[in-house]
Motif scaffolding. Sequence first.
Motif, short mmCIF file in Angstrom:
data_model
loop_
_atom_site.label_atom_id
_atom_site.label_comp_id
_atom_site.label_asym_id
_atom_site.label_seq_id
_atom_site.Cartn_x
_atom_site.Cartn_y
_atom_site.Cartn_z
N SER A 161 0.75 -1.06 -0.10
CA SER A 161 -0.24 0.27 -0.32
C SER A 161 0.57 1.30 -0.24
O SER A 161 1.39 1.29 0.70
CB SER A 161 -0.71 0.03 1.26
OG SER A 161 -1.71 -1.10 0.91
N ILE A 162 0.83 2.23 -0.65
CA ILE A 162 1.85 3.44 -1.31
C ILE A 162 1.08 4.87 -0.49
O ILE A 162 -0.59 4.82 -0.63
CB ILE A 162 2.32 3.46 -2.39
CG1 ILE A 162 0.86 3.51 -3.70
CG2 ILE A 162 3.52 2.25 -3.05
CD1 ILE A 162 0.33 4.86 -3.58
N ASN A 163 1.62 5.40 -0.59
CA ASN A 163 1.38 6.93 -0.22
C ASN A 163 2.56 7.91 -1.20
O ASN A 163 3.63 7.78 -0.81
CB ASN A 163 1.43 7.14 1.51
CG ASN A 163 1.00 8.59 1.44
OD1 ASN A 163 0.80 9.84 0.33
ND2 ASN A 163 1.38 9.11 3.07
N ALA A 164 1.46 8.34 -1.91
CA ALA A 164 2.51 8.91 -3.24
C ALA A 164 2.88 10.70 -2.93
O ALA A 164 1.66 11.00 -1.88
CB ALA A 164 2.02 8.85 -4.82
N THR A 165 4.17 11.12 -2.30
CA THR A 165 3.65 12.48 -1.43
C THR A 165 4.71 12.83 -2.73
O THR A 165 5.08 12.70 -3.95
CB THR A 165 4.68 12.01 -0.77
OG1 THR A 165 4.67 13.00 -0.17
CG2 THR A 165 6.23 11.39 -0.62
N VAL A 166 5.42 14.30 -2.86
CA VAL A 166 5.77 15.48 -3.32
C VAL A 166 4.92 15.34 -4.52
O VAL A 166 5.45 15.30 -5.40
CB VAL A 166 7.30 15.49 -3.72
CG1 VAL A 166 7.87 16.34 -4.19
CG2 VAL A 166 8.19 14.54 -2.58
N SER A 167 3.49 16.11 -4.09
CA SER A 167 2.23 15.89 -5.02
C SER A 167 1.99 17.05 -5.12
O SER A 167 0.91 17.09 -3.80
CB SER A 167 1.87 14.61 -5.12
OG SER A 167 0.16 14.07 -6.24
N HIS A 198 -4.56 -0.44 0.47
CA HIS A 198 -5.34 0.69 1.24
C HIS A 198 -4.47 2.13 0.39
O HIS A 198 -4.00 2.67 1.40
CB HIS A 198 -5.65 1.59 2.41
CG HIS A 198 -6.09 2.19 2.10
ND1 HIS A 198 -7.89 2.15 1.68
CD2 HIS A 198 -6.28 3.61 2.57
CE1 HIS A 198 -8.26 3.79 2.34
NE2 HIS A 198 -7.02 4.84 2.42
N PRO A 199 -4.23 2.37 -1.07
CA PRO A 199 -3.45 3.23 -1.58
C PRO A 199 -3.88 4.57 -1.05
O PRO A 199 -4.85 4.87 -1.09
CB PRO A 199 -3.45 2.60 -3.40
CG PRO A 199 -4.62 2.28 -3.01
CD PRO A 199 -4.79 1.30 -2.27
N VAL A 200 -3.26 5.48 -1.27
CA VAL A 200 -3.15 6.78 -1.08
C VAL A 200 -2.27 7.46 -1.77
O VAL A 200 -0.77 7.17 -2.38
CB VAL A 200 -2.94 7.22 0.11
CG1 VAL A 200 -3.20 8.84 0.70
CG2 VAL A 200 -3.93 7.05 1.77
N CYS A 201 -2.78 9.08 -2.15
CA CYS A 201 -2.50 9.37 -3.02
C CYS A 201 -2.59 10.86 -2.69
O CYS A 201 -3.21 11.83 -2.33
CB CYS A 201 -2.84 10.33 -4.71
SG CYS A 201 -1.99 11.21 -5.47
N THR A 202 -0.90 11.79 -2.08
CA THR A 202 -1.41 12.73 -1.66
C THR A 202 -1.65 13.86 -2.51
O THR A 202 -1.12 13.92 -3.73
CB THR A 202 0.04 13.29 -0.33
OG1 THR A 202 0.24 11.92 0.67
CG2 THR A 202 0.83 14.90 -0.05
#
Length: 359
Positions: A161-167, A198-202
């Motif tokens: 489950s990733i959290n994309a950051t610097v976004s 539970h993937p998340v994109c910031t």
Amino acid sequence: MDSKQYKSPLHEMAETMSNDFWNDSCAIDELTYALEYGAVGATTNPVIVGNVLKQDKARYDERIKEMVVTMPEATEDDIAWKLNEEMAQAGAKMLMPIFEASNGQKGRISIQTNTKYYRNWKLLLEQTMHFSTLAPNIQVKMPVTKAGVKAVEEATYQGVSINATVSFTVPQALAIGAAVERGLKRREAEGKDTSQMHPVCTIMVGRIDDWLKEVVKRDGIEVNPEYLDWAGVAVMKNAYRIYNERGYRTQLLAAAYRNDYQWTEFMGSDLAMTIPHKWIKKFNESDVKVEPRMQIPVDPQIIETLAAKIPDFIKAYEAEGMTEEDFDSFGAVNTTLKQFLEGYDDLVRMIREYMVIIR
């Protein structure tokens, strides 16, 4: 005042709306406070870890000295990352009951990959896979650079489950939504489970505001300053609308708070918010009315004015404003990568002091 008797706006939002909120730190005392008000997650990055060490040095002092002694061949980088991991594991333990009760949909803590890897998807993936072994409820943060998008797809396929950051932008968020879908579909095609992922994109809503304010100052652009405080909100609302239209299974997450709009305007959605401790306290002490506002559009005049005067707003707001090739050169990306790199350097310098003293 007893938090069990008093329902602050943030507490009320957590109990009555579908929004999630996280503590934007792994500091033990801050996370404890946030959990009392309904937090269901937490996050770390190099700047956060360094700040936690500065603010709560007594808690970690003996442990760092022990690592220096018991890891005789370790570099200062080795010990810095070991500290990162242990802080994340401590937070993961606190959040585990929420994780178990929600079948993995809440109760996670994010740990950030090495910012120095932002151009190398293989190194990002390798570190991601290692971090995923630290605890069942670890969520791994990777930057939304060109390499980061590829790493996100591969990590998702591997079950992380990733959290994309610097976004900061709609195009970045859409690239991640699509990458996660590709990873999930590849995994499902092979009969592999995705039910607890539970993937998340910031979207760092405050940092896109910061960047546009820099652009306005740099280029001598005249614009109503209040309009600039709505830019990040406009970006998030547009990304959220498109995510719902496309059915992406990634949850959007608002970060980097600069004003009250960046939480009040998102109420009444399934958006998550990662909120720094000082802002959690500020929101708790406010008299803001808890009511759904996510579906209320930003004033069209604000969007039209920003689009007409600031080309970088178009890049951030429009779905086709940038390609993946453009991500690495976008100003907010460069600024934030630099800060994260400097934050990591500061952390290493603190570890270095321990190593020099013990020697």
